[in-house]
Design a protein around this motif. Sequence first.
Motif, PDB file in Angstrom:
ATOM      1  N   LYS A 102      -7.091  -3.773  -2.692  1.00 16.92           N
ATOM      2  CA  LYS A 102      -5.973  -2.927  -3.105  1.00 16.92           C
ATOM      3  C   LYS A 102      -6.368  -2.039  -4.286  1.00 16.92           C
ATOM      4  O   LYS A 102      -6.005  -0.870  -4.345  1.00 16.92           O
ATOM      5  CB  LYS A 102      -4.756  -3.796  -3.458  1.00 16.92           C
ATOM      6  N   LYS A 103      -7.110  -2.599  -5.238  1.00 18.86           N
ATOM      7  CA  LYS A 103      -7.543  -1.814  -6.391  1.00 18.86           C
ATOM      8  C   LYS A 103      -8.519  -0.706  -5.992  1.00 18.86           C
ATOM      9  O   LYS A 103      -8.495   0.387  -6.552  1.00 18.86           O
ATOM     10  CB  LYS A 103      -8.173  -2.742  -7.432  1.00 18.86           C
ATOM     11  N   THR A 118       0.913   1.523  -4.000  1.00 20.28           N
ATOM     12  CA  THR A 118      -0.349   2.228  -4.240  1.00 20.28           C
ATOM     13  C   THR A 118      -0.215   3.723  -4.020  1.00 20.28           C
ATOM     14  O   THR A 118      -0.618   4.529  -4.866  1.00 20.28           O
ATOM     15  CB  THR A 118      -1.455   1.662  -3.331  1.00 20.28           C
ATOM     16  N   ARG A 157       0.833  -1.209   0.000  1.00 18.35           N
ATOM     17  CA  ARG A 157       0.000   0.000   0.000  1.00 18.35           C
ATOM     18  C   ARG A 157       0.868   1.260   0.000  1.00 18.35           C
ATOM     19  O   ARG A 157       0.638   2.188  -0.793  1.00 18.35           O
ATOM     20  CB  ARG A 157      -0.925   0.012   1.219  1.00 18.35           C
ATOM     21  N   TYR A 166      -4.624   0.837  -6.195  1.00 23.07           N
ATOM     22  CA  TYR A 166      -3.606  -0.059  -6.778  1.00 23.07           C
ATOM     23  C   TYR A 166      -3.997  -0.382  -8.200  1.00 23.07           C
ATOM     24  O   TYR A 166      -5.193  -0.474  -8.521  1.00 23.07           O
ATOM     25  CB  TYR A 166      -3.531  -1.331  -5.932  1.00 23.07           C
TER      26      TYR A 166
END
Length: 303
Positions: free
Chosen positions: A297-298, A117, A113, A302
């Motif tokens: 995460k997306k 990200t 992260r 991400y």
Amino acid sequence: MSVAAELRVLADLEAEAIWAIRETAAAFHRPVLLYSIGKDSTVLLHLARKAFHPGPIPFPVMHIDTGWKFGEMIAFRDATAERLGLDLRVVTNEEGREAQVSPFSHGAQEYTRIMKTVALRAGLDEGGFDIAIGGARRDEEKSRAKERVFSLREVGHRWEPRKQRPEFWRTVNSALVGGQTMRSFPISNWTELDVWRYIGAEGLDVVPLYFSAERPVVFRDGVPVMVDDDRLPLEPGEEPQLVRVRFRTLGCYPLTGGVTDEATTVEELMTELAASNLSERAGRMIDGDGSASMERKKQEGYF
């Protein structure tokens, strides 16, 4: 499948991808191509060059550098950028680096992260990019299968699966409002085997880590992890040993497990791949919580 049939499939996939790349350049103001240095982004970079040949790629190429990539990946990146004259933008989360964030200090998920990200969101915002081109494929894992070729992102680069637009061949809704951005995935419909067939057919160079060679590794939960430098903490009594390994996917070396097969050429690799029933991301330790982890995460931005 015959060789002729394989070539027809590759030609169709190439045409679709080149269309998506050209559409990206035509319909958006500030595109950027994300370059992870792996096999998929190697193919993507080659397709972008083909799309605008004989002119240069008309947008920058961005790499998110966590500081923990394999050394061979960084050397390959720099050599490729110099050879092709790329407008390469290397982005690192400097605050994270100064705080010495690593897979060991913060764990795989939080490290990803912070260093991937957060760095990606900052790089896109700083460059004012309204669309980012990436090499994700729908066959990689379940959440990737939900993506469109042109995938909408909400404010903060958040992915909302239920807000994705209908996808019609050669009809793209490129309108963006209120802080929205877009992702473009030109090789969405390719498989891992398609990627390697294309690499072989086009004679593309890839990072040598994809091919079997003796490398210093330690085994973690039965998975070979390469000791790429002296930052990898060794467990009590653990000693690196030379083992013939290669990697199906590349990322941060402490979080990327190898496979102990013998493929040293693209042809041998494809033969072994055709006989395997494991996902290429089986060695990705950042995927430890499965598709739910990737979706989360997306949704945080991400890629």
